[in-house]
Enzyme design. Structure first.
Site, PDB file in Angstrom:
ATOM      1  N   ASP A 247     -35.540  66.281 -69.833  1.00 25.56           N
ATOM      2  CA  ASP A 247     -34.815  66.146 -71.118  1.00 25.56           C
ATOM      3  C   ASP A 247     -33.705  67.181 -71.207  1.00 25.56           C
ATOM      4  O   ASP A 247     -32.614  66.906 -71.713  1.00 25.56           O
ATOM      5  CB  ASP A 247     -35.777  66.329 -72.295  1.00 25.56           C
ATOM      6  CG  ASP A 247     -36.922  65.327 -72.245  1.00 25.56           C
ATOM      7  OD1 ASP A 247     -36.681  64.186 -71.805  1.00 25.56           O
ATOM      8  OD2 ASP A 247     -38.043  65.689 -72.636  1.00 25.56           O
ATOM      9  N   GLY A 283     -42.665  75.931 -72.780  1.00 25.38           N
ATOM     10  CA  GLY A 283     -42.196  75.163 -73.935  1.00 25.38           C
ATOM     11  C   GLY A 283     -41.095  74.197 -73.553  1.00 25.38           C
ATOM     12  O   GLY A 283     -40.265  74.491 -72.686  1.00 25.38           O
TER      13      GLY A 283
HETATM   14  O1  RIB Z   1     -40.363  64.892 -71.646  1.00 24.67           O
HETATM   15  C1  RIB Z   1     -41.277  65.797 -72.196  1.00 24.67           C
HETATM   16  C2  RIB Z   1     -41.729  65.322 -73.539  1.00 24.67           C
HETATM   17  O2  RIB Z   1     -42.446  64.119 -73.376  1.00 24.67           O
HETATM   18  C3  RIB Z   1     -42.682  66.261 -74.255  1.00 24.67           C
HETATM   19  O3  RIB Z   1     -42.033  67.205 -75.054  1.00 24.67           O
HETATM   20  C4  RIB Z   1     -43.600  65.303 -75.013  1.00 24.67           C
HETATM   21  O4  RIB Z   1     -43.497  65.409 -76.399  1.00 24.67           O
HETATM   22  C5  RIB Z   1     -43.235  63.898 -74.518  1.00 24.67           C
HETATM   23  O5  RIB Z   1     -42.429  63.253 -75.407  1.00 24.67           O
END
Ligand code: RIB
Length: 300
Positions: A247, A283
């Site tokens: 992400d 985190g």
């Molecule tokens: O990509 C990681 C995320 O996947 C985590 O933060 C968790 O919440 C899931 O959505």
């Protein structure tokens, strides 16, 4: 008016237990430290983008529970534009149960809750003309994502889709995707009949996707587009927690595409540096500031 970045997607609270290893099916394993973090693929991408490009908005849905209220307070403290976040009275805020092993690898189970209340009508209510780049993932209803991509493309935005959690993607959706960012497993799951990631990427290009960036974890990433196939390594950092690394890569890629006027290869280098720094901290939203990313990537 300067156009902003927009992430449409999920917000979860991550309940993370560290363990020696990932438990086998049916096994109870005594883990170690427990931590709670803000997460969700959408929010992780939005906070990553916001860390590197201040004009970033987030569109999501959460419950009216205390978890949702705390999360929104936290996003406000980050100065995130959350005017497009709605609250649902019936559903709980998304929750993710995560086991993290000693090498930093993870398994995640998500209870999506209110994330699935974001509907195509919510996409129709967005003025996409205000945004230059828009990112989506699949913790949101597929119809909502398809509508959002269509409207964003119509408004001239650069569109980004992370197909996670992986599911088959309708062909009509693919022509509205400028950047598709699957990992090496997801690319084989989103369409039938492929066992080679590069061949799968080439087939996605034929169906209208402009760029496929396959993320390869510690090995880096691979860009496949009309100009060919390009490989990118990572930067060496200590690997402590990989949750949200993908992400971070996507949110930072969006900020990088904006910062470097669409120069994809430079944006990938920028995003790789951001993600390499993110895995060195616990985190899903432990992101490093712009100056550290630029220093590691040796970019201006
Ligand atoms: O990509 C990681 C995320 O996947 C985590 O933060 C968790 O919440 C899931 O959505």
């Amino acid at each position: 008016m300067q156009k902003k970045l927009l992430v449409v997607g999920s917000m979860n609270v991550d309940m993370v237990v560290k363990a020696e290893r990932i438990p086998a099916p049916g096994e109870t394993l005594l883990g170690g430290v427990f931590n709670q973090f803000y997460g969700g693929k959408g929010a992780n991408q939005a906070v990553a983008a916001k860390t590197l490009f201040s004009q970033t908005s987030f569109c999501a849905a959460c419950g009216t529970d205390a978890i949702g209220s705390d999360y929104l307070k936290y996003l406000k403290s980050k100065k995130m534009d959350i005017s497009l976040v709605k609250r649902d009275k019936k559903e709980h805020t998304g929750v993710a149960l995560i086991t993290l092993d000693k090498s930093g690898e993870n398994v995640i189970t998500v209870a999506a809750g209110a994330n699935l209340t974001l509907k195509p009508a919510d996409m129709k209510a967005i003025d996409f003309n205000k945004f230059s780049h828009v990112a989506f993932q699949l913790e949101t209803d597929l119809k909502t994502v398809a509508e959002g991509l269509k409207l964003a493309k119509k408004a001239g935005c650069t569109t980004i889709l992370t197909p996670a959690p992986a599911q088959k993607l309708p062909q009509a959706m693919l022509k509205n995707v400028d950047f598709l960012l699957p990992n090496q497993h997801e690319i084989l799951l989103i369409q039938d009949g492929f066992d080679c990631p590069v061949k799968a990427a080439e087939n996605l290009l034929k169906q209208g996707v402009k760029n496929v960036i396959i993320t390869l974890g510690a090995k880096g990433s691979m860009l496949v587009n009309a100009d060919g196939k390009f490989e990118f390594g990572t930067f060496k950092t200590k690997r402590v927690d990989t949750v949200g690394a993908g992400d971070c890569f996507t949110g930072s890629l969006m900020a990088g595409l904006r910062r470097y006027n669409g120069d994809v290869q430079t944006a990938i280098k920028f995003a790789t540096a951001a993600a390499s720094l993110a895995v060195s901290k616990m985190g899903a939203q432990s992101f490093s500031p712009l100056k550290d990313v630029l220093k590691l990537a040796k970019l201006k």
